[in-house]
Design an enzyme around this catalytic site. Structure first.
Site, PDB file in Angstrom:
ATOM      1  CE  LYS A 174      10.300  25.911  41.305  1.00 32.95           C
ATOM      2  NZ  LYS A 174       9.073  26.056  40.580  1.00 32.95           N
ATOM      3  CG  ASP A 175       9.482  27.741  35.748  1.00 33.45           C
ATOM      4  OD1 ASP A 175       8.439  27.141  35.984  1.00 33.45           O
ATOM      5  OD2 ASP A 175       9.932  28.633  36.511  1.00 33.45           O
ATOM      6  CG  MET A 215       3.247  34.559  36.120  1.00 28.62           C
ATOM      7  SD  MET A 215       1.955  33.412  35.685  1.00 28.62           S
ATOM      8  CE  MET A 215       2.319  32.065  36.781  1.00 28.62           C
ATOM      9  N   GLY A 216       4.632  37.633  39.657  1.00 33.15           N
ATOM     10  CA  GLY A 216       4.512  38.247  40.984  1.00 33.15           C
ATOM     11  C   GLY A 216       4.640  37.262  42.120  1.00 33.15           C
ATOM     12  CB  ALA A 217       3.571  35.617  44.600  1.00 35.26           C
ATOM     13  CG  LEU A 218       8.078  39.709  42.782  1.00 32.73           C
ATOM     14  CD1 LEU A 218       8.752  41.052  42.560  1.00 32.73           C
ATOM     15  CD2 LEU A 218       8.241  38.824  41.555  1.00 32.73           C
ATOM     16  CG  MET A 220      13.393  30.076  47.356  1.00 31.19           C
ATOM     17  SD  MET A 220      14.284  31.621  47.439  1.00 31.19           S
ATOM     18  CE  MET A 220      15.235  31.319  48.912  1.00 31.19           C
ATOM     19  N   GLY A 238      14.282  34.082  44.594  1.00 28.22           N
ATOM     20  CA  GLY A 238      14.596  33.519  43.272  1.00 28.22           C
ATOM     21  C   GLY A 238      14.384  34.574  42.191  1.00 28.22           C
ATOM     22  CG  HIS A 239      10.399  35.986  41.322  1.00 31.35           C
ATOM     23  ND1 HIS A 239       9.571  35.607  42.360  1.00 31.35           N
ATOM     24  CD2 HIS A 239       9.912  35.381  40.212  1.00 31.35           C
ATOM     25  CE1 HIS A 239       8.623  34.811  41.896  1.00 31.35           C
ATOM     26  NE2 HIS A 239       8.804  34.650  40.591  1.00 31.35           N
TER      27      HIS A 239
END
Ligand code: AMP
Length: 282
Positions: free
Chosen positions: A147-148, A27-30, A183, A33-34
């Protein structure tokens, strides 16, 4: 990096390339972690596709959707630097054409507990968007973050039920700040003070890990709820020790079983989640 905003164009592009595809939906705001997911996909596949889409149907709280950080220009810079091959950047109309029937996913127990309980409809929204994205990208491998944790289990079921298990799910370890804080894009919304206090979530998970063998789970969970409130958290949705395979709550430690501790709590008006596998590797 190729930036694609239309699903048909992306599908055509990937069809032409005819190479192994790794997919990292976000969902962006990288953050790092991404980027660790992108890096892993690049190691395993000829082409790495990342998507950025703040999916409205998975937000049960409209204000949370509106406040979700959006940093597209910075994200593009980071993805270019990470040598990502393709960015899929659709708008809401592209992903949710008007009058489209709403598909319902059978998630049973998985959507009744933890995130499912506190965010009604959340996992139906997650499945709607991931199903669409997987149909367009048709990856060989899908990269998700531990994380999820519950989301990974939900998507695993989606792949089994709707893609005949044809996509390999790669679950990547949670990247943390040096303090231990997981993060998260939502960390951007924390004040400096709240960011320091938020470390209490990871400390609590470790505390659970250190005590599960000798303490009844309910009493341990209760102690952690109290200590999180004392550390400056405003509200605790849950502190749960569950069976790592099926997320069923358990009462006492049994060395034959694998456990995961999961926490969701609000600080500074921001809802944070984290988890820790207690007696197993990912
Ligand atoms: P999001 O943009 O928050 O939807 O996350 C996109 C993907 O990145 C999901 O698979 C997340 O689980 C994963 N992710 C988020 N935070 C982290 C982290 N700290 N470490 C590893 N993966 C993460």
């Amino acid at each position: 990096m190729i930036i694609c905003t239309k699903k048909k164009k992306l599908a055509d592009l990937l069809f032409k390339k005819n190479a192994s595809v790794g997919f990292v939906p976000t969902m962006g705001a990288l953050h790092e972690g991404h980027l660790s997911l992108i890096e892993k996909s690049k190691q395993d596949n000829a082409i790495t596709v990342c998507s950025i889409f703040v999916n409205p149907t998975q937000f049960n709280d409209k204000a949370d959707f509106e406040k979700y950080p959006r940093t597209t220009e910075q994200d593009i810079l980071l993805l270019n630097k990470a040598d990502c091959d393709i960015l899929f950047l659709p708008d809401a109309e592209e992903m949710y054409p008007a009058h489209e029937p709403v598909k319902v996913y059978e998630l049973n127990y998985l959507e009744q507990v933890l995130e499912g309980k506190y965010r009604p409809g959340h996992f139906q929204g997650v499945c709607r968007i991931v199903d669409k994205l997987l149909q367009i990208v048709q990856p060989g491998k899908l990269y998700l973050g531990q994380k999820d944790y519950q989301q990974c289990m939900v998507i695993k079921k989606l792949i089994q039920d709707h893609f005949s298990g044809s996509i390999e799910l790669v679950i990547c370890t949670t990247l943390r700040e040096p303090s231990g804080l997981a993060m998260s894009s939502r960390n951007m919304r924390l004040s400096k003070d709240a960011r320091q206090k938020a470390v209490a979530i990871f400390n609590s998970l470790q505390q659970i890990q250190n005590h599960i063998q000798h303490t009844a789970f309910a009493s341990l969970e209760e102690t952690i709820v109290k200590s999180l409130l004392q550390s400056g958290f405003d509200k605790i949705d849950y502190v749960v020790i569950a069976n790592a395979e099926n997320l069923r709550e358990e009462l006492h430690f049994n060395p034959q079983k694998k456990y995961v501790a999961l926490i969701a709590a609000f600080i500074n008006g921001v809802r944070l989640i984290d988890n820790l596998l207690l007696n197993t590797e990912v």
